[in-house]
Design an enzyme around this catalytic site. Structure first.
Site, PDB file in Angstrom:
ATOM      1  N   GLU A 113       8.395  -5.159  -7.850  1.00 48.67           N
ATOM      2  CA  GLU A 113       9.093  -4.886  -9.099  1.00 48.67           C
ATOM      3  C   GLU A 113       8.164  -4.034  -9.950  1.00 48.67           C
ATOM      4  O   GLU A 113       7.262  -4.551 -10.608  1.00 48.67           O
ATOM      5  CB  GLU A 113       9.468  -6.195  -9.804  1.00 48.67           C
ATOM      6  CG  GLU A 113      10.398  -7.087  -9.000  1.00 48.67           C
ATOM      7  CD  GLU A 113      11.739  -6.457  -8.689  1.00 48.67           C
ATOM      8  OE1 GLU A 113      12.073  -5.419  -9.317  1.00 48.67           O
ATOM      9  OE2 GLU A 113      12.458  -6.968  -7.826  1.00 48.67           O
ATOM     10  N   CYS A 151       8.802  -3.238 -18.846  1.00 51.02           N
ATOM     11  CA  CYS A 151       8.964  -2.311 -17.722  1.00 51.02           C
ATOM     12  C   CYS A 151      10.292  -1.561 -17.774  1.00 51.02           C
ATOM     13  O   CYS A 151      10.399  -0.459 -17.233  1.00 51.02           O
ATOM     14  CB  CYS A 151       8.820  -3.050 -16.401  1.00 51.02           C
ATOM     15  SG  CYS A 151      10.032  -4.354 -16.126  1.00 51.02           S
TER      16      CYS A 151
END
Length: 477
Positions: free
Chosen positions: A222, A256
């Site tokens: 991720e 993110c």
């Protein structure tokens, strides 16, 4: 009670021994039933709820100023919601899926059986240390696995508290938390886990994948990247600016999936900048004194962000600060929301993921320029499109690639457990959340069963009969 985390320098043999103990314990109970999995999830939920204040305080200390409401809304709440969702659907996820065996293989029964993998390794970043530890742990426990969790060295207060709480809640053969510096993470990523999930930067993700490859350990990465926000002329620029402030400034941009840069119509750039600044000031006021606006995690990260601004200014960019002072030193450990215009591709902030409250604004003349720019760069973790034109949806669905695609909003998909979360290309591989996390940490094993009647005998060699010829004609068309 969990094993004691050793002091530095870490004994890498301790890591290997911990993994061995977990694997042995897993093999003693390789398929925990729904009641046991539910008990583990309830234990996790209980320890989070009863230690909410302490968890928030620890993260606040690590950030030297983390907005409490942001910790509650962006970490604690989705963690609890994720546990609740997993417990609600657990039996359904565990149920084998019946499949129809083709006629040529009848009589036979076929199914897909979700089997726990074993021991899951989880590497946690510093920006959301609670949610990005608990989220993968929920999926691992729901799928019937054991887990080892490596916390970030940049969140020592939270890491120590979380390790202690997990030690009080789980047997170390089920869940163990590891703290330590970079060399600990390197040793951790080299362990032969049954699956390894890493959340962090693309550059570190490459090292993680390389280390895991030594044992052919499956990985879920991720990562991040530069998530664009495209403003179409069908939405008033003021509305787009208002909707972008919160997702960009949440956790001071240290997210993110935060919008990394904006593609704005050329004739609306000035208006966008002014509306964004006005809305940022309305939401946060004096950020230096506002406890609802988070600090940058440490001096290293703050210096990196200021360096981006210095580089951009030296290359001709204009800097617009949504604060009471143009001197960034006046904000202490914080950085106010900052917009950058007249950006060029050569600027560092247009090459690296920003991960802070800095938002470059790129101008475009024709809408096709936005698609061309996005598709010429690495595929982002998220893509945000602001506009009311109906054709926008089909255009971006079909002509762009991204981990997620949102229209007229940002970030909210992360907290939707009915959706998979994950990147594509440079922004990551694999996915989790909800059932998708359960499946990631399970082996979806095909199981085929036949009984006493064995119809395949009819096609055993020697191949001289008419039946095989008939089968090939019938099913090979």
């Amino acid at each position: 009670m969990s094993a004691q985390v050793p002091s530095e320098p870490i004994d890498t043999q301790w890591l290997s021994d911990t993994l061995s103990r977990q694997r042995k314990a897993f093999l003693n109970q390789p398929y925990p039933d729904a009641a046991e999995r539910r008990r583990r999830l309830l234990s996790l939920k209980h320890v989070l709820q009863t230690n909410q204040d302490a968890l928030c305080d620890a993260i606040d200390r690590d950030f030297n100023g983390r907005a409490r409401m942001e910790t509650l809304s962006a970490e604690f709440l989705p963690s609890i919601m994720g546990i609740t969702d997993a417990m609600k659907h657990l039996k359904g996820w565990m149920r084998a899926q019946r499949k129809l065996a083709p006629l040529v293989f009848q009589p036979a029964a076929a199914k897909v059986f979700p089997q726990p993998l074993g021991v899951i390794g989880i590497i946690v970043p510093w920006n959301y240390p609670l949610y990005l530890a608990v989220g993968p742990l929920i999926a691992a426990l729901a799928a019937g696995n054991h887990a080892m969790i490596k916390m970030s060295e940049f969140t020592p207060a939270f890491g120590a508290l979380f390790a202690d709480l997990m030690k009080q809640t789980f047997d170390p053969s089920v869940v163990t938390v590891v703290n330590g510096e970079v060399e600990v993470a390197q040793a951790f990523s080299s362990l032969p886990f049954d699956h390894l999930l890493f959340t962090g930067s693309t550059s570190v993700g490459r090292h993680i994948m390389r280390a895991a490859s030594e044992h052919l350990t499956p990985v879920t990465l991720e990562l991040g990247g530069k998530s664009p926000a495209v403003i179409d002329r069908s939405m008033p620029v003021r509305e787009a600016a208002d909707r972008l402030v919160y997702p960009k400034c949440l956790n001071a941009g240290q997210t993110c999936v935060a919008p990394d840069y904006v593609l704005c119509p050329e004739d609306s750039v000035d208006a966008f900048v002014q509306h964004f600044i006005n809305e940022a000031r309305r939401q946060f006021g004096d950020v230096a004194e506002n406890p609802d606006y988070s600090a940058i995690i440490n001096k290293r990260q703050r210096d990196r962000l200021v360096g981006y601004l210095d580089d951009a200014r030296d290359k001709g960019a204009s800097i617009h600060i949504a604060g009471d002072s143009d001197n960034l030193d006046d904000y202490g450990d914080k950085l106010p929301p900052i917009l950058v215009t007249n950006v060029k591709a050569s600027m560092t902030l247009m090459q690296d993921e920003i991960f802070g409250p800095i938002l470059p604004v790129m101008a475009y003349r024709h809408f096709d320029e936005t698609l061309a720019y996005i598709n010429a760069h690495p595929r982002p973790l998220a893509l945000y499109v602001y506009g009311y034109e109906k054709q926008l949806r089909a255009t971006f669905e079909q002509k762009t690639h991204s981990g997620a695609l949102l229209f007229n909003e940002a970030l909210i998909h992360v907290a939707m457990d009915s959706l998979p979360f994950g990147g594509v290309g440079a922004s990551g591989m694999g996915q989790y959340h909800g059932r998708y996390g359960f499946n990631t940490f399970s082996k979806l094993k095909p199981v085929v069963s036949k009984q006493r009647l064995n119809s395949l005998k009819l096609i055993y060699p020697p191949y001289k009969g008419w039946l095989m010829t008939a089968i090939l004609k019938l099913f090979g068309r």
